[in-house]
Design an enzyme around this catalytic site. Structure first.
Site, PDB file in Angstrom:
ATOM      1  N   HIS A 105       0.848  -1.200   0.000  1.00 10.02           N
ATOM      2  CA  HIS A 105       0.000   0.000   0.000  1.00 10.02           C
ATOM      3  C   HIS A 105       0.883   1.251   0.000  1.00 10.02           C
ATOM      4  O   HIS A 105       0.639   2.206  -0.734  1.00 10.02           O
ATOM      5  CB  HIS A 105      -0.891   0.036   1.252  1.00 10.02           C
ATOM      6  CG  HIS A 105      -1.911  -1.059   1.334  1.00 10.02           C
ATOM      7  ND1 HIS A 105      -2.089  -1.849   2.445  1.00 10.02           N
ATOM      8  CD2 HIS A 105      -2.833  -1.498   0.429  1.00 10.02           C
ATOM      9  CE1 HIS A 105      -3.075  -2.710   2.246  1.00 10.02           C
ATOM     10  NE2 HIS A 105      -3.536  -2.536   1.023  1.00 10.02           N
TER      11      HIS A 105
ATOM     12  N   LYS B 274     -15.952  -7.101   4.292  1.00  8.94           N
ATOM     13  CA  LYS B 274     -15.040  -8.040   4.953  1.00  8.94           C
ATOM     14  C   LYS B 274     -15.123  -7.880   6.475  1.00  8.94           C
ATOM     15  O   LYS B 274     -15.324  -6.782   6.972  1.00  8.94           O
ATOM     16  CB  LYS B 274     -13.599  -7.748   4.520  1.00  8.94           C
ATOM     17  CG  LYS B 274     -13.357  -7.904   3.042  1.00  8.94           C
ATOM     18  CD  LYS B 274     -11.900  -7.552   2.723  1.00  8.94           C
ATOM     19  CE  LYS B 274     -11.635  -7.608   1.230  1.00  8.94           C
ATOM     20  NZ  LYS B 274     -10.285  -7.128   0.899  1.00  8.94           N
TER      21      LYS B 274
ATOM     22  N   ARG C  95      -2.287  -5.704  -8.744  1.00 11.75           N
ATOM     23  CA  ARG C  95      -1.131  -6.573  -8.515  1.00 11.75           C
ATOM     24  C   ARG C  95      -1.052  -7.641  -9.590  1.00 11.75           C
ATOM     25  O   ARG C  95      -0.171  -7.676 -10.402  1.00 11.75           O
ATOM     26  CB  ARG C  95      -1.246  -7.239  -7.137  1.00 11.75           C
ATOM     27  CG  ARG C  95      -0.933  -6.318  -6.005  1.00 11.75           C
ATOM     28  CD  ARG C  95      -1.484  -6.842  -4.718  1.00 11.75           C
ATOM     29  NE  ARG C  95      -2.934  -6.859  -4.759  1.00 11.75           N
ATOM     30  CZ  ARG C  95      -3.695  -7.146  -3.728  1.00 11.75           C
ATOM     31  NH1 ARG C  95      -3.142  -7.511  -2.590  1.00 11.75           N
ATOM     32  NH2 ARG C  95      -5.005  -7.109  -3.822  1.00 11.75           N
TER      33      ARG C  95
ATOM     34  N   SER D   8      -2.797  -7.848   2.502  1.00 14.58           N
ATOM     35  CA  SER D   8      -3.057  -7.801   3.945  1.00 14.58           C
ATOM     36  C   SER D   8      -3.403  -9.195   4.463  1.00 14.58           C
ATOM     37  O   SER D   8      -2.973  -9.582   5.549  1.00 14.58           O
ATOM     38  CB  SER D   8      -4.210  -6.850   4.246  1.00 14.58           C
ATOM     39  OG  SER D   8      -3.890  -5.548   3.854  1.00 14.58           O
TER      40      SER D   8
HETATM   41  P1  ADP Z   1      -9.985  -3.622  -0.611  1.00 13.79           P
HETATM   42  O1  ADP Z   1     -10.718  -4.429   0.414  1.00 13.79           O
HETATM   43  O2  ADP Z   1     -10.712  -2.386  -1.009  1.00 13.79           O
HETATM   44  O3  ADP Z   1      -9.474  -4.400  -1.778  1.00 13.79           O
HETATM   45  P2  ADP Z   1      -7.230  -3.501   0.336  1.00 13.79           P
HETATM   46  O4  ADP Z   1      -6.771  -2.845   1.602  1.00 13.79           O
HETATM   47  O5  ADP Z   1      -7.071  -4.956   0.238  1.00 13.79           O
HETATM   48  O6  ADP Z   1      -8.744  -3.034   0.202  1.00 13.79           O
HETATM   49  O7  ADP Z   1      -6.528  -2.827  -0.888  1.00 13.79           O
HETATM   50  C1  ADP Z   1      -6.671  -1.466  -1.200  1.00 13.79           C
HETATM   51  C2  ADP Z   1      -6.092  -1.203  -2.568  1.00 13.79           C
HETATM   52  O8  ADP Z   1      -4.684  -1.420  -2.536  1.00 13.79           O
HETATM   53  C3  ADP Z   1      -6.620  -2.127  -3.672  1.00 13.79           C
HETATM   54  O9  ADP Z   1      -6.713  -1.387  -4.869  1.00 13.79           O
HETATM   55  C4  ADP Z   1      -5.562  -3.190  -3.792  1.00 13.79           C
HETATM   56  O10 ADP Z   1      -5.517  -3.733  -5.099  1.00 13.79           O
HETATM   57  C5  ADP Z   1      -4.323  -2.361  -3.516  1.00 13.79           C
HETATM   58  N1  ADP Z   1      -3.220  -3.173  -2.989  1.00 13.79           N
HETATM   59  C6  ADP Z   1      -3.220  -4.007  -1.941  1.00 13.79           C
HETATM   60  N2  ADP Z   1      -2.015  -4.591  -1.761  1.00 13.79           N
HETATM   61  C7  ADP Z   1      -1.216  -4.096  -2.728  1.00 13.79           C
HETATM   62  C8  ADP Z   1       0.132  -4.308  -3.122  1.00 13.79           C
HETATM   63  N3  ADP Z   1       0.916  -5.178  -2.502  1.00 13.79           N
HETATM   64  N4  ADP Z   1       0.585  -3.627  -4.185  1.00 13.79           N
HETATM   65  C9  ADP Z   1      -0.210  -2.765  -4.846  1.00 13.79           C
HETATM   66  N5  ADP Z   1      -1.484  -2.533  -4.564  1.00 13.79           N
HETATM   67  C10 ADP Z   1      -1.993  -3.182  -3.518  1.00 13.79           C
END
Ligand code: ADP
Length: 159
Positions: A17, A42, A91, A129
């Site tokens: 992130h 979630k 990703r 995450s």
């Molecule tokens: P959500 O539940 O909205 O998917 P996340 O916290 O999992 O929330 O992710 C928020 C955003 O960050 C999403 O667009 C996800 O694709 C992106 N994201 C999560 N991990 C990574 C990473 N390792 N590299 C790039 N983008 C990421």
């Protein structure tokens, strides 16, 4: 001002992130709001205030950002913040379908706001995450994947 919102669950905030926020805030946008979703579908490990706190700690050295919690429709929230762009991360191919659906829907809800996707540095392409939580629960070393505060918070949860 060129403003973007970066929405997500951030349960918890990872270095993946952060990589995205760094790219966006240093090269593309004047200001990036990290919008931590309250009413996520979630079940989250961390509460909204914990998720906000951990994102703030992870991003403390970046100046042109702000972490805020939100509930309700993202496009409405973005509009209130004068943001013209929704930033999301891509990703792997498996992210694409969901992201495509979301961005199409957001465009229907508000055609003035564009979704923009960034890819992380290769070393974070596999990072999520949920994976970090799994490793932490099993007692693995997550120090390469999250900020020390996040690591401590995870260790406390799984103690
Ligand atoms: P959500 O539940 O909205 O998917 P996340 O916290 O999992 O929330 O992710 C928020 C955003 O960050 C999403 O667009 C996800 O694709 C992106 N994201 C999560 N991990 C990574 C990473 N390792 N590299 C790039 N983008 C990421």
């Amino acid at each position: 001002m060129n403003i973007a919102v970066y929405p997500g669950t951030f349960d918890p905030f990872t270095n993946g992130h952060k990589d995205l926020v760094q790219r966006a805030s240093s090269n593309i946008f004047d200001k990036v709001y990290i919008c931590v979703a309250e009413n996520s579908k979630k079940d989250t490990l961390f509460s909204l205030s914990e998720r906000i706190h951990l994102a703030e700690k992870s991003l403390h050295e970046i100046k042109n950002i702000e972490v805020i919690g939100f509930s309700g429709l993202l496009v409405d929230f973005a509009e209130k913040l004068n943001a013209k762009v929704i930033l999301r991360g891509l990703r792997v191919v498996s992210d694409f379908e969901y992201e495509f659906q979301m961005s199409s829907m957001n465009k229907k809800l508000n055609n003035n706001i564009e979704s923009i996707f960034l890819t992380p540095s290769e070393s974070y392409a596999f990072l999520s995450s949920s994976l970090v939580k799994e490793i932490a629960e099993l007692g693995g070393d997550i120090s390469k994947f999250v900020n020390p505060e996040v690591r401590a918070a995870l260790e406390k949860k799984y103690k």
